[in-house]
Design a protein around this motif. Structure first.
Motif, PDB file in Angstrom:
ATOM      1  N   THR A 142       0.854  -1.184   0.000  1.00  0.00           N
ATOM      2  CA  THR A 142       0.000   0.000   0.000  1.00  0.00           C
ATOM      3  C   THR A 142       0.890   1.234   0.000  1.00  0.00           C
ATOM      4  N   ASN A 143       0.327   2.362  -0.380  1.00  0.00           N
ATOM      5  CA  ASN A 143       1.098   3.605  -0.461  1.00  0.00           C
ATOM      6  C   ASN A 143       1.523   4.068   0.928  1.00  0.00           C
ATOM      7  N   PHE A 144       2.585   4.851   0.973  1.00  0.00           N
ATOM      8  CA  PHE A 144       3.126   5.331   2.239  1.00  0.00           C
ATOM      9  C   PHE A 144       2.485   6.656   2.649  1.00  0.00           C
ATOM     10  N   THR A 145       1.154   6.675   2.638  1.00  0.00           N
ATOM     11  CA  THR A 145       0.363   7.800   3.142  1.00  0.00           C
ATOM     12  C   THR A 145      -0.205   7.364   4.489  1.00  0.00           C
ATOM     13  N   LEU A 169       6.676  -3.648   1.868  1.00  0.00           N
ATOM     14  CA  LEU A 169       7.688  -3.092   0.984  1.00  0.00           C
ATOM     15  C   LEU A 169       8.537  -2.098   1.746  1.00  0.00           C
ATOM     16  N   ALA A 170       9.820  -2.067   1.439  1.00  0.00           N
ATOM     17  CA  ALA A 170      10.730  -1.095   2.067  1.00  0.00           C
ATOM     18  C   ALA A 170      10.576   0.246   1.373  1.00  0.00           C
ATOM     19  N   ARG A 171      11.018   1.296   2.061  1.00  0.00           N
ATOM     20  CA  ARG A 171      11.019   2.624   1.456  1.00  0.00           C
ATOM     21  C   ARG A 171      12.210   3.390   1.991  1.00  0.00           C
ATOM     22  N   GLY A 172      12.541   4.443   1.297  1.00  0.00           N
ATOM     23  CA  GLY A 172      13.662   5.276   1.737  1.00  0.00           C
ATOM     24  C   GLY A 172      14.926   4.943   0.985  1.00  0.00           C
TER      25      GLY A 172
END
Length: 176
Positions: A142-145, A169-172
């Motif tokens: 899902t989106n990182f909102t 999922l990873a982010r950054g």
């Protein structure tokens, strides 16, 4: 009283995301002034899609068949299920060519302030599919909102209680 064709066209184009009255007017005038055949092609394609496109009975994405080609494919890893918010998100993951599992498309995200709850995005159907026996890992994409994070949290907690492995999922920026 019937609405004139041009204002009706502009109003219809305004329904698209990010399209205001100026952009809708510009599109309408362009189609009518410079590309009548394009206007007819667009009208036919929209009509055909509105009649023929529906949701896949397994993953909920858009398809013209009962089950979409991704869910039918024998090459897909049936032990992995990637949860995304929209068909556009599914297409973005597919473009990476890094994932070969199956999908579940929520068609939205939890947003209590907007009146969008678990039933509105099909969480019951997701839980049913994830726990049917084939899936071993659910990947939350899902989106990182704020709403996307809340949706991922609710799904993760519910699936962990059902004994499934849940990853996000990873982010950054990677470090090291």
């Amino acid at each position: 009283m019937a609405v004139s064709s041009l204002p009706a066209l502009i109003d219809a184009l305004r329904r698209l995301p990010g399209v205001g009255v100026k952009s809708a007017s510009r599109m309408a005038f362009h189609l009518l002034q410079h590309d009548r055949e394009g206007a007819r092609l667009l009208a036919r394609a929209l009509e055909q899609a509105a009649v023929n496109v529906r949701h896949c009975s397994l993953c909920h994405t858009f398809t013209e068949d009962e089950v979409c080609p991704t869910c039918r494919s024998p090459q897909r890893d049936r032990s992995k299920l990637c949860v995304v918010e929209t068909p556009a998100d599914q297409a973005a993951v597919e473009r990476t060519q890094a994932y070969a599992g199956l999908y579940f498309v929520l068609m939205g995200k939890l947003s209590p302030l907007d009146g969008v709850g678990p039933r509105d995005i099909g969480l019951g159907k997701l839980f049913e599919r994830a726990t049917a026996g084939e899936v071993q890992e659910v990947i939350l994409a899902t989106n990182f909102t704020a709403e996307g994070e809340a949706t991922a949290h609710v799904i993760a907690e519910a699936l962990k209680q059902r004994g499934l492995r849940v990853t996000r999922l990873a982010r950054g920026v990677p470090a090291g």
